[in-house]
Design a protein around this motif. Structure first.
Motif, PDB file in Angstrom:
ATOM      1  N   ALA A  37     -11.364  -5.846 -13.245  1.00 13.20           N
ATOM      2  CA  ALA A  37     -11.819  -4.633 -12.550  1.00 13.20           C
ATOM      3  C   ALA A  37     -10.637  -3.887 -11.943  1.00 13.20           C
ATOM      4  O   ALA A  37      -9.871  -4.439 -11.162  1.00 13.20           O
ATOM      5  N   ILE A  38     -10.483  -2.635 -12.345  1.00 10.29           N
ATOM      6  CA  ILE A  38      -9.445  -1.750 -11.798  1.00 10.29           C
ATOM      7  C   ILE A  38     -10.157  -0.546 -11.224  1.00 10.29           C
ATOM      8  O   ILE A  38     -10.800   0.212 -11.945  1.00 10.29           O
ATOM      9  N   ASN A  39     -10.060  -0.387  -9.933  1.00 12.81           N
ATOM     10  CA  ASN A  39     -10.823   0.632  -9.219  1.00 12.81           C
ATOM     11  C   ASN A  39      -9.899   1.650  -8.568  1.00 12.81           C
ATOM     12  O   ASN A  39      -8.680   1.447  -8.499  1.00 12.81           O
ATOM     13  N   PRO A  40     -10.475   2.765  -8.078  1.00 15.56           N
ATOM     14  CA  PRO A  40      -9.663   3.734  -7.359  1.00 15.56           C
ATOM     15  C   PRO A  40      -8.859   3.059  -6.252  1.00 15.56           C
ATOM     16  O   PRO A  40      -9.390   2.304  -5.449  1.00 15.56           O
ATOM     17  N   GLY A  41      -7.579   3.330  -6.217  1.00 12.61           N
ATOM     18  CA  GLY A  41      -6.693   2.694  -5.249  1.00 12.61           C
ATOM     19  C   GLY A  41      -5.866   1.579  -5.850  1.00 12.61           C
ATOM     20  O   GLY A  41      -4.848   1.176  -5.304  1.00 12.61           O
TER      21      GLY A  41
ATOM     22  N   LEU B 195      -6.404   1.226   1.717  1.00 12.53           N
ATOM     23  CA  LEU B 195      -5.857   0.143   2.528  1.00 12.53           C
ATOM     24  C   LEU B 195      -6.919  -0.642   3.275  1.00 12.53           C
ATOM     25  O   LEU B 195      -6.648  -1.742   3.771  1.00 12.53           O
ATOM     26  N   SER B 196      -8.126  -0.113   3.374  1.00  7.52           N
ATOM     27  CA  SER B 196      -9.201  -0.868   4.011  1.00  7.52           C
ATOM     28  C   SER B 196      -9.528  -2.126   3.225  1.00  7.52           C
ATOM     29  O   SER B 196     -10.075  -3.084   3.779  1.00  7.52           O
ATOM     30  N   PHE B 197      -9.208  -2.108   1.924  1.00 13.53           N
ATOM     31  CA  PHE B 197      -9.462  -3.270   1.069  1.00 13.53           C
ATOM     32  C   PHE B 197      -8.157  -3.776   0.468  1.00 13.53           C
ATOM     33  O   PHE B 197      -8.102  -4.209  -0.681  1.00 13.53           O
ATOM     34  N   ALA B 198      -7.091  -3.710   1.255  1.00 12.09           N
ATOM     35  CA  ALA B 198      -5.757  -4.091   0.778  1.00 12.09           C
ATOM     36  C   ALA B 198      -5.727  -5.547   0.331  1.00 12.09           C
ATOM     37  O   ALA B 198      -6.376  -6.419   0.910  1.00 12.09           O
ATOM     38  N   GLY B 199      -4.948  -5.789  -0.719  1.00 10.80           N
ATOM     39  CA  GLY B 199      -4.737  -7.155  -1.179  1.00 10.80           C
ATOM     40  C   GLY B 199      -5.907  -7.762  -1.922  1.00 10.80           C
ATOM     41  O   GLY B 199      -6.036  -8.982  -1.971  1.00 10.80           O
TER      42      GLY B 199
ATOM     43  N   GLY C  77       0.838  -1.191   0.000  1.00 10.21           N
ATOM     44  CA  GLY C  77       0.000   0.000   0.000  1.00 10.21           C
ATOM     45  C   GLY C  77       0.874   1.241   0.000  1.00 10.21           C
ATOM     46  O   GLY C  77       1.939   1.263   0.622  1.00 10.21           O
ATOM     47  N   VAL C  78       0.445   2.271  -0.704  1.00 11.61           N
ATOM     48  CA  VAL C  78       1.176   3.540  -0.748  1.00 11.61           C
ATOM     49  C   VAL C  78       0.238   4.644  -0.279  1.00 11.61           C
ATOM     50  O   VAL C  78      -0.836   4.840  -0.839  1.00 11.61           O
ATOM     51  N   GLU C  79       0.646   5.342   0.771  1.00 10.49           N
ATOM     52  CA  GLU C  79      -0.171   6.395   1.363  1.00 10.49           C
ATOM     53  C   GLU C  79       0.582   7.717   1.281  1.00 10.49           C
ATOM     54  O   GLU C  79       1.689   7.835   1.790  1.00 10.49           O
TER      55      GLU C  79
ATOM     56  N   VAL D 168       3.141   0.522   3.144  1.00 11.01           N
ATOM     57  CA  VAL D 168       2.690  -0.501   4.086  1.00 11.01           C
ATOM     58  C   VAL D 168       2.807  -1.866   3.413  1.00 11.01           C
ATOM     59  O   VAL D 168       2.171  -2.114   2.388  1.00 11.01           O
ATOM     60  N   LEU D 169       3.622  -2.734   3.990  1.00 11.12           N
ATOM     61  CA  LEU D 169       3.840  -4.060   3.433  1.00 11.12           C
ATOM     62  C   LEU D 169       2.653  -4.977   3.712  1.00 11.12           C
ATOM     63  O   LEU D 169       1.745  -4.653   4.480  1.00 11.12           O
ATOM     64  N   HIS D 170       2.709  -6.155   3.105  1.00 15.88           N
ATOM     65  CA  HIS D 170       1.648  -7.135   3.272  1.00 15.88           C
ATOM     66  C   HIS D 170       1.488  -7.532   4.737  1.00 15.88           C
ATOM     67  O   HIS D 170       0.377  -7.846   5.181  1.00 15.88           O
ATOM     68  N   ASN D 171       2.575  -7.501   5.489  1.00 12.28           N
ATOM     69  CA  ASN D 171       2.515  -7.866   6.906  1.00 12.28           C
ATOM     70  C   ASN D 171       2.173  -6.678   7.811  1.00 12.28           C
ATOM     71  O   ASN D 171       2.327  -6.752   9.022  1.00 12.28           O
TER      72      ASN D 171
END
Length: 491
Positions: A330-334, A296-300, A194-196, A240-243
């Motif tokens: 599907a490619i969405n915002p984020g 990031l609420s829907f990460a991964g 994730g990139v914030e 933010v990494l996967h972990n």
């Protein structure tokens, strides 16, 4: 912005530039298909009405937590000798409702002053500068998170470049049985981050946008879209990494023309993605997209589809030979900056969801890794892409009211001039409005970018300007020598 396959102009030239004229709003017009910063409404909430700060008002309470009445308490006894007319009752109720609305509005806008401010975007002549809106996901008020601060690992020194880095290499497409979507996901998910990005406006208020990145090397290089970091090296960026480990990231470099950016975090032992050749793919082959749709609420999250087209040209954005991968995954915002993956778990493209037009479904586009590779490696090695042009100014688009005052259809107004710029020597000043460049009409920043991308450093171009200092809104034309952009104006 010179004549090569990567130099797609803006306003119809840069296919990834969030500042598009012929699709949607651009950063001052936002990312038309990506998220961000007030352009895309927050998701529906059954608990209230969404506002531009991704928070919800409580329809059941009044400002300060007071209700206008207590439906469960005791009502005062009525005077049996006094009767109020129905008309007067209605009138009084209307006054109560208006008073409550005024008090609520005053309290709300007092706590959200940016909602009543002019959100004019400011940008450099060759790339957009940090503004209060950019592409990523739905904006978050950076002051609204009441949770405890997480530990963010820093420690990146210098400018983040590494001339000795191998960069990325492209592997041939494997033969044999393809993997399932589940197997692809398991092999690649640790390479997706994730990139914030936090952008602070001139008024001191901050907003946060979120996108996706790809682990490029084991020692901490991360690939994403340039619009995810808001075309800036100065914004605060967190990876933010996967972990869920969080790192403060340095923007090593970015390229507005190709919408690519490279970040560096102070980490080792990461799981880099394997990159594959899009030219080895065929139309109809299955692909998946992995990223953080909605943030990031829907990460991964993973979505699947097929390759709808290869080497897809996008109108004038492909005038220099730029082509793209089209997919119905599907490619969405984020999802911006995340991987488009073949069924051998190879990243064949970088998702950029800004090209799709409003009302269209199943038309996602990705930057082919085979074309991105030399740009990515240049950014890792030097922090910039050679051959790009700049005027050495920052500028912003003028509004319709200002244009009407000067009797022009549009233009970009100079906000600042760098010390090495040729604009001041040629007679340009802060406040001047550029209406033509190299003989082409300039109404937006995209128009100016398009002209720069057709030239190379050292070229001399004409600028037609109108200035508040001129009498009767006269115009004049100056000759300006272009500089090489090594990242100076890309901030």
């Amino acid at each position: 912005m010179e004549n090569n396959p990567w130099n797609n102009g803006s306003n119809g030239q840069n296919p990834y530039d969030e500042e598009q004229k012929d699709t949607q709003q651009r950063p001052s017009g936002e990312n038309p298909y990506g998220s961000g910063w007030g352009q895309n409404p927050p998701p529906y909430s059954p608990y209230g009405t969404p506002n531009n700060y991704n928070r919800y008002e409580n329809p059941y309470s009044q400002p300060g937590g007071q209700r206008p009445w207590n439906p469960y308490g005791q009502y005062p006894e009525k005077d049996p000798n006094h009767k109020m007319s129905e008309g007067l009752k209605v009138f009084l109720w209307i006054l109560v409702v208006i008073a409550i609305g005024l008090v609520g509005s005053f309290a709300y806008f007092s706590s959200h002053p940016s909602l009543v401010q002019d959100n004019t975007s400011s940008s450099s002549s060759s790339s957009s500068s940090a503004s209060s809106s950019f592409n990523g996901t739905l904006p978050k008020d950076s002051n609204s998170d009441s949770s405890a601060e997480e530990e963010v690992i820093g420690g990146v020194t210098g400018d983040g470049t590494d001339k000795n880095s191998a960069g990325i290499t492209i592997q041939p497409k494997p033969t044999g049985t393809a993997l399932t979507a589940s197997q692809v996901y398991k092999k690649l998910i640790q390479s997706v981050v994730g990139v914030e990005t936090t952008v602070t406006a001139e008024n001191g208020q901050s907003q946060v946008g979120e996108g996706t990145g790809i682990v490029t090397t084991s020692d901490g290089y991360i690939l994403t879209n340039a619009h995810v970091v808001n075309y800036s090296k100065s914004n605060a960026v967190k990876v933010v990494l996967h972990n869920n480990k969080a790192y403060q990231a340095k923007v090593v470099g970015y390229d507005k023309t190709t919408d690519l950016a490279v970040l560096k975090i102070n980490a080792t032992g990461l799981s880099p993605a394997t990159f594959g050749d899009a030219n080895a793919m065929e139309i109809g082959e299955q692909v998946v997209a992995i990223g953080n749709p909605g943030g990031l609420s829907f990460a991964g999250s993973i979505t699947s589809g097929i390759i709808s087209a290869l080497n897809r040209t996008i109108e004038s954005r492909s005038k220099n030979g730029m082509t793209f991968i089209q997919t119905d995954a599907a490619i969405n915002p984020g999802n911006s900056g995340g991987p488009l993956v073949n069924m051998y778990a190879q990243v064949i493209g970088i998702n950029s969801n800004k090209i799709a037009l409003t009302g269209y479904e199943g038309m996602g586009f990705a930057i082919p890794i085979s074309k991105a590779q030399p740009i990515i490696n240049q950014l890792i090695h030097t922090g910039y892409v050679s051959g790009r042009c700049r005027l050495g100014i920052t500028a912003q688009e003028i509004g319709s009211a200002q244009a009407a005052i000067f009797g022009i259809s549009g233009g970009v107004q100079i906000k600042s001039i760098a010390s090495d710029s040729d604009v001041a020597r040629a007679g340009g000043k802060v406040g001047d409005i550029i209406t033509k460049a190299a003989g082409k009409t300039i109404e937006t920043l995209d128009d100016l970018y398009a002209v720069l991308e057709d030239h190379k450093p050292g070229d001399t171009i004409s600028l037609t300007i109108v200035s508040p200092a001129f009498s009767d809104n006269d115009t004049k034309t100056i000759q300006v020598k272009l500089l090489e952009d090594k990242g100076e104006t890309q901030r």
